[in-house]
Design a protein around this motif. Structure first.
Motif, PDB file in Angstrom:
ATOM      1  N   ARG A   1      21.177  28.609 -12.378  1.00  0.00           N
ATOM      2  CA  ARG A   1      21.888  27.625 -11.562  1.00  0.00           C
ATOM      3  C   ARG A   1      21.380  27.521 -10.101  1.00  0.00           C
ATOM      4  NH1 ARG A   1      26.628  29.463 -12.419  1.00  0.00           N
ATOM      5  NH2 ARG A   1      26.962  30.418 -10.583  1.00  0.00           N
ATOM      6  N   LEU A   2      21.446  28.537  -9.241  1.00  0.00           N
ATOM      7  CA  LEU A   2      20.946  28.604  -8.077  1.00  0.00           C
ATOM      8  C   LEU A   2      19.538  27.989  -7.925  1.00  0.00           C
ATOM      9  CD1 LEU A   2      21.584  29.081  -4.865  1.00  0.00           C
ATOM     10  CD2 LEU A   2      20.981  31.508  -5.509  1.00  0.00           C
ATOM     11  N   ALA A   3      18.479  28.358  -8.920  1.00  0.00           N
ATOM     12  CA  ALA A   3      17.167  28.149  -8.834  1.00  0.00           C
ATOM     13  C   ALA A   3      17.054  26.654  -8.983  1.00  0.00           C
ATOM     14  CB  ALA A   3      16.368  28.712  -9.819  1.00  0.00           C
ATOM     15  N   ARG A   4      17.827  25.881  -9.956  1.00  0.00           N
ATOM     16  CA  ARG A   4      17.999  24.606 -10.131  1.00  0.00           C
ATOM     17  C   ARG A   4      18.523  23.742  -8.820  1.00  0.00           C
ATOM     18  NH1 ARG A   4      20.081  25.969 -15.390  1.00  0.00           N
ATOM     19  NH2 ARG A   4      22.374  25.341 -14.528  1.00  0.00           N
ATOM     20  N   ARG A   5      19.502  24.157  -8.005  1.00  0.00           N
ATOM     21  CA  ARG A   5      20.033  23.645  -6.994  1.00  0.00           C
ATOM     22  C   ARG A   5      19.100  23.656  -5.762  1.00  0.00           C
ATOM     23  NH1 ARG A   5      26.304  25.510  -7.160  1.00  0.00           N
ATOM     24  NH2 ARG A   5      27.177  24.415  -8.804  1.00  0.00           N
ATOM     25  N   LEU A   6      18.302  24.680  -5.553  1.00  0.00           N
ATOM     26  CA  LEU A   6      17.316  24.732  -4.589  1.00  0.00           C
ATOM     27  C   LEU A   6      16.160  23.978  -4.948  1.00  0.00           C
ATOM     28  CD1 LEU A   6      17.315  28.818  -3.694  1.00  0.00           C
ATOM     29  CD2 LEU A   6      18.664  26.948  -2.257  1.00  0.00           C
ATOM     30  N   SER A   7      15.785  23.796  -6.098  1.00  0.00           N
ATOM     31  CA  SER A   7      14.762  22.915  -6.207  1.00  0.00           C
ATOM     32  C   SER A   7      15.160  21.490  -6.102  1.00  0.00           C
ATOM     33  CB  SER A   7      14.438  23.183  -7.853  1.00  0.00           C
ATOM     34  OG  SER A   7      13.662  24.258  -8.052  1.00  0.00           O
ATOM     35  N   ALA A   8      16.333  21.109  -6.394  1.00  0.00           N
ATOM     36  CA  ALA A   8      16.891  19.813  -6.188  1.00  0.00           C
ATOM     37  C   ALA A   8      17.074  19.577  -4.683  1.00  0.00           C
ATOM     38  CB  ALA A   8      18.094  19.615  -6.870  1.00  0.00           C
ATOM     39  N   SER A   9      17.092  20.265  -3.856  1.00  0.00           N
ATOM     40  CA  SER A   9      17.064  20.221  -2.438  1.00  0.00           C
ATOM     41  C   SER A   9      15.917  20.290  -1.785  1.00  0.00           C
ATOM     42  CB  SER A   9      18.049  21.236  -1.777  1.00  0.00           C
ATOM     43  OG  SER A   9      19.223  21.432  -2.280  1.00  0.00           O
ATOM     44  N   GLY A  10      14.797  20.421  -2.672  1.00  0.00           N
ATOM     45  CA  GLY A  10      13.571  20.271  -2.207  1.00  0.00           C
ATOM     46  C   GLY A  10      12.697  21.315  -1.821  1.00  0.00           C
ATOM     47  N   PHE A  11      13.262  22.650  -2.184  1.00  0.00           N
ATOM     48  CA  PHE A  11      12.644  24.016  -1.848  1.00  0.00           C
ATOM     49  C   PHE A  11      11.815  24.291  -3.151  1.00  0.00           C
ATOM     50  CE2 PHE A  11      16.515  24.148   0.468  1.00  0.00           C
ATOM     51  CZ  PHE A  11      15.877  24.050   1.783  1.00  0.00           C
ATOM     52  N   ASP A  12      10.541  24.678  -3.130  1.00  0.00           N
ATOM     53  CA  ASP A  12       9.647  25.189  -4.113  1.00  0.00           C
ATOM     54  C   ASP A  12      10.356  26.545  -4.422  1.00  0.00           C
ATOM     55  OD1 ASP A  12       8.175  23.051  -3.880  1.00  0.00           O
ATOM     56  OD2 ASP A  12       6.654  23.738  -2.474  1.00  0.00           O
ATOM     57  N   THR A  13      11.073  26.716  -5.879  1.00  0.00           N
ATOM     58  CA  THR A  13      11.636  27.689  -6.174  1.00  0.00           C
ATOM     59  C   THR A  13      11.432  28.221  -7.623  1.00  0.00           C
ATOM     60  OG1 THR A  13      13.588  26.962  -4.819  1.00  0.00           O
ATOM     61  CG2 THR A  13      14.026  28.540  -6.556  1.00  0.00           C
ATOM     62  N   ALA A  14      11.132  29.583  -8.034  1.00  0.00           N
ATOM     63  CA  ALA A  14      10.871  30.100  -9.324  1.00  0.00           C
ATOM     64  C   ALA A  14      11.983  31.099  -9.430  1.00  0.00           C
ATOM     65  CB  ALA A  14       9.512  30.824  -9.298  1.00  0.00           C
ATOM     66  N   ARG A  15      12.434  31.416 -10.748  1.00  0.00           N
ATOM     67  CA  ARG A  15      13.021  32.144 -11.048  1.00  0.00           C
ATOM     68  C   ARG A  15      12.801  33.537 -12.087  1.00  0.00           C
ATOM     69  NH1 ARG A  15      15.549  29.497 -16.306  1.00  0.00           N
ATOM     70  NH2 ARG A  15      14.261  27.704 -16.145  1.00  0.00           N
ATOM     71  N   ILE A  16      13.631  34.662 -11.885  1.00  0.00           N
ATOM     72  CA  ILE A  16      13.154  35.802 -12.766  1.00  0.00           C
ATOM     73  C   ILE A  16      14.459  36.293 -13.372  1.00  0.00           C
ATOM     74  CG2 ILE A  16      12.700  37.106 -10.826  1.00  0.00           C
ATOM     75  CD1 ILE A  16      10.473  38.481 -12.303  1.00  0.00           C
ATOM     76  N   HIS A  17      14.586  36.570 -14.560  1.00  0.00           N
ATOM     77  CA  HIS A  17      15.628  37.386 -15.062  1.00  0.00           C
ATOM     78  C   HIS A  17      14.998  37.921 -16.335  1.00  0.00           C
ATOM     79  CE1 HIS A  17      17.068  34.112 -17.438  1.00  0.00           C
ATOM     80  NE2 HIS A  17      17.144  33.243 -16.477  1.00  0.00           N
ATOM     81  N   GLY A  18      16.175  38.628 -16.955  1.00  0.00           N
ATOM     82  CA  GLY A  18      15.783  39.391 -18.369  1.00  0.00           C
ATOM     83  C   GLY A  18      15.726  38.537 -19.695  1.00  0.00           C
ATOM     84  N   ASP A  19      16.261  37.291 -19.485  1.00  0.00           N
ATOM     85  CA  ASP A  19      16.039  36.435 -20.763  1.00  0.00           C
ATOM     86  C   ASP A  19      14.759  35.247 -20.540  1.00  0.00           C
ATOM     87  OD1 ASP A  19      18.365  37.199 -21.599  1.00  0.00           O
ATOM     88  OD2 ASP A  19      19.707  35.539 -21.160  1.00  0.00           O
ATOM     89  N   ARG A  20      14.141  35.517 -19.428  1.00  0.00           N
ATOM     90  CA  ARG A  20      12.886  34.930 -19.275  1.00  0.00           C
ATOM     91  C   ARG A  20      11.724  35.409 -20.258  1.00  0.00           C
ATOM     92  NH1 ARG A  20      12.495  29.841 -17.325  1.00  0.00           N
ATOM     93  NH2 ARG A  20      11.112  29.987 -15.848  1.00  0.00           N
ATOM     94  N   THR A  21      11.034  34.654 -20.705  1.00  0.00           N
ATOM     95  CA  THR A  21       9.597  35.431 -21.234  1.00  0.00           C
ATOM     96  C   THR A  21       8.951  36.433 -20.499  1.00  0.00           C
ATOM     97  OG1 THR A  21       8.011  33.759 -21.134  1.00  0.00           O
ATOM     98  CG2 THR A  21       9.602  33.647 -22.943  1.00  0.00           C
ATOM     99  N   GLN A  22       7.925  37.076 -20.704  1.00  0.00           N
ATOM    100  CA  GLN A  22       7.322  37.862 -19.974  1.00  0.00           C
ATOM    101  C   GLN A  22       5.989  36.948 -19.236  1.00  0.00           C
ATOM    102  OE1 GLN A  22       7.886  41.013 -19.237  1.00  0.00           O
ATOM    103  NE2 GLN A  22       6.489  40.574 -17.425  1.00  0.00           N
TER     104      GLN A  22
END
Length: 311
Positions: free
Chosen positions: A258-279
């Motif tokens: 949720r936070l990564a989506r909001r920051l991207s929508a605000s114009g910040f180049d954002t990536a995200r990483i957590h256990g449910d993401r593929t390697q």
């Protein structure tokens, strides 16, 4: 020890160190490497970023180097790490140090193709770098043999226990010989880690570098007490006011997304990483953050320990 050249290392390993810019040891390396080279068990506490990886890789590699001929195949050293990212980073550090020594590494982690991991083990890898969960899976299915392990490393031991890996660690200990060298590295020695040491480490040399209950001297710590609905606007204000990269931790995987989506929508180049993401997704996010393709990396605590990112 003020210089790596003072250590009793083989010429190839000494050359590899010099080639990659390792000349003077950090404090934890200076204190931990000599007793480890002598075959002693070592328990070391030091903050992240102090050079703990080389402190255990160097003695391991030297111990596996046989001047009389080729090293024998089969797992002789096992390094356990809490996360896939840290395991892969340890391998990246090991490969240039083993160049020309006919020593081979294998990584055993979840989220990646197990066939290629097993192939490297069966081709004779002497050093295995693993996360406890995937290694236990291999042991349960009798796909790997740890009976030849002579050295065991527990990297970020407190983090592994925080993540609930104690049952997995106990299972792994049953498969490695009792007569072995054990090197345990941790940012803190909590009660659970102290129990691990008393049960599985033999008369260790104790190394403690710096304060482990406060930030490193090069870190300015600021705390903002703010209402829940104002946190995002404060973060965006900080992003606009401060230069450089931002590593932002969120408590949950959903909160990270949720936070990564909001920051991207605000114009910040954002990536995200957590256990449910593929390697693959995790690797791409971390690599992009390191290169500067992303200014912000939003993460759960899978990125909380030991990941090297300049600046």
């Amino acid at each position: 020890m003020n210089n790596f050249s003072e250590l009793p290392l083989c010429s190839t390993l000494r050359s590899n160190l010099t080639k990659h810019g390792f000349v003077q040891p950090t404090p934890v390396q200076r204190e931990a490497i000599p007793p480890a080279l002598a075959g002693r068990d070592v328990v070391a506490t030091a903050q992240t970023g102090t050079g703990k990886t080389l402190a255990f890789l160097l003695p391991l590699i030297q111990s596996l180097t046989k001047p009389e001929g080729k090293p024998t195949p089969g797992i002789k050293a096992l390094i356990l790490a809490p996360t896939r990212e840290l395991a892969l980073q340890i391998q990246e550090s090991a490969v240039p140090l083993t160049h020309g020594l006919n020593l081979h590494t294998a990584v055993v982690v979840g989220g990646m193709n197990e066939t290629s991991q097993l192939r490297k083990i069966r081709q004779g890898a002497q050093i295995v770098i693993a996360t406890p969960g995937r290694l236990c899976d291999f042991l349960d299915r009798k796909l790997t043999d740890l009976s030849g392990v002579r050295a065991l490393v527990l990297d970020e031991a407190d983090r592994m226990l925080d993540m609930g890996f104690l049952p997995a660690l106990k299972q792994i200990f049953k498969h490695v010989p009792q007569q072995r060298q054990t090197l345990l590295f941790s940012a803190t020695i909590e009660q659970s880690v102290a129990h691990l040491i008393s049960a599985y480490v033999n008369n260790p040399v104790r190394v403690a570098i710096g304060a482990i209950t406060k930030p490193m001297d090069c870190i300015d710590l600021h705390v903002y007490e703010v209402e829940q609905d104002r946190k995002l606007s404060l973060l965006e204000k900080l992003l606009r006011a401060e230069a450089g990269s931002f590593l932002v931790f969120a408590r949950t995987k959903h909160g990270t997304d949720r936070l990564a989506r909001r920051l991207s929508a605000s114009g910040f180049d954002t990536a995200r990483i957590h256990g449910d993401r593929t390697q693959g997704q995790r690797n791409q996010a971390l690599a992009g953050f390191k290169k500067g393709d992303y200014r912000v990396l939003v993460a759960t605590d899978v990125a909380a320990r030991g990941i090297h990112v300049d600046d």
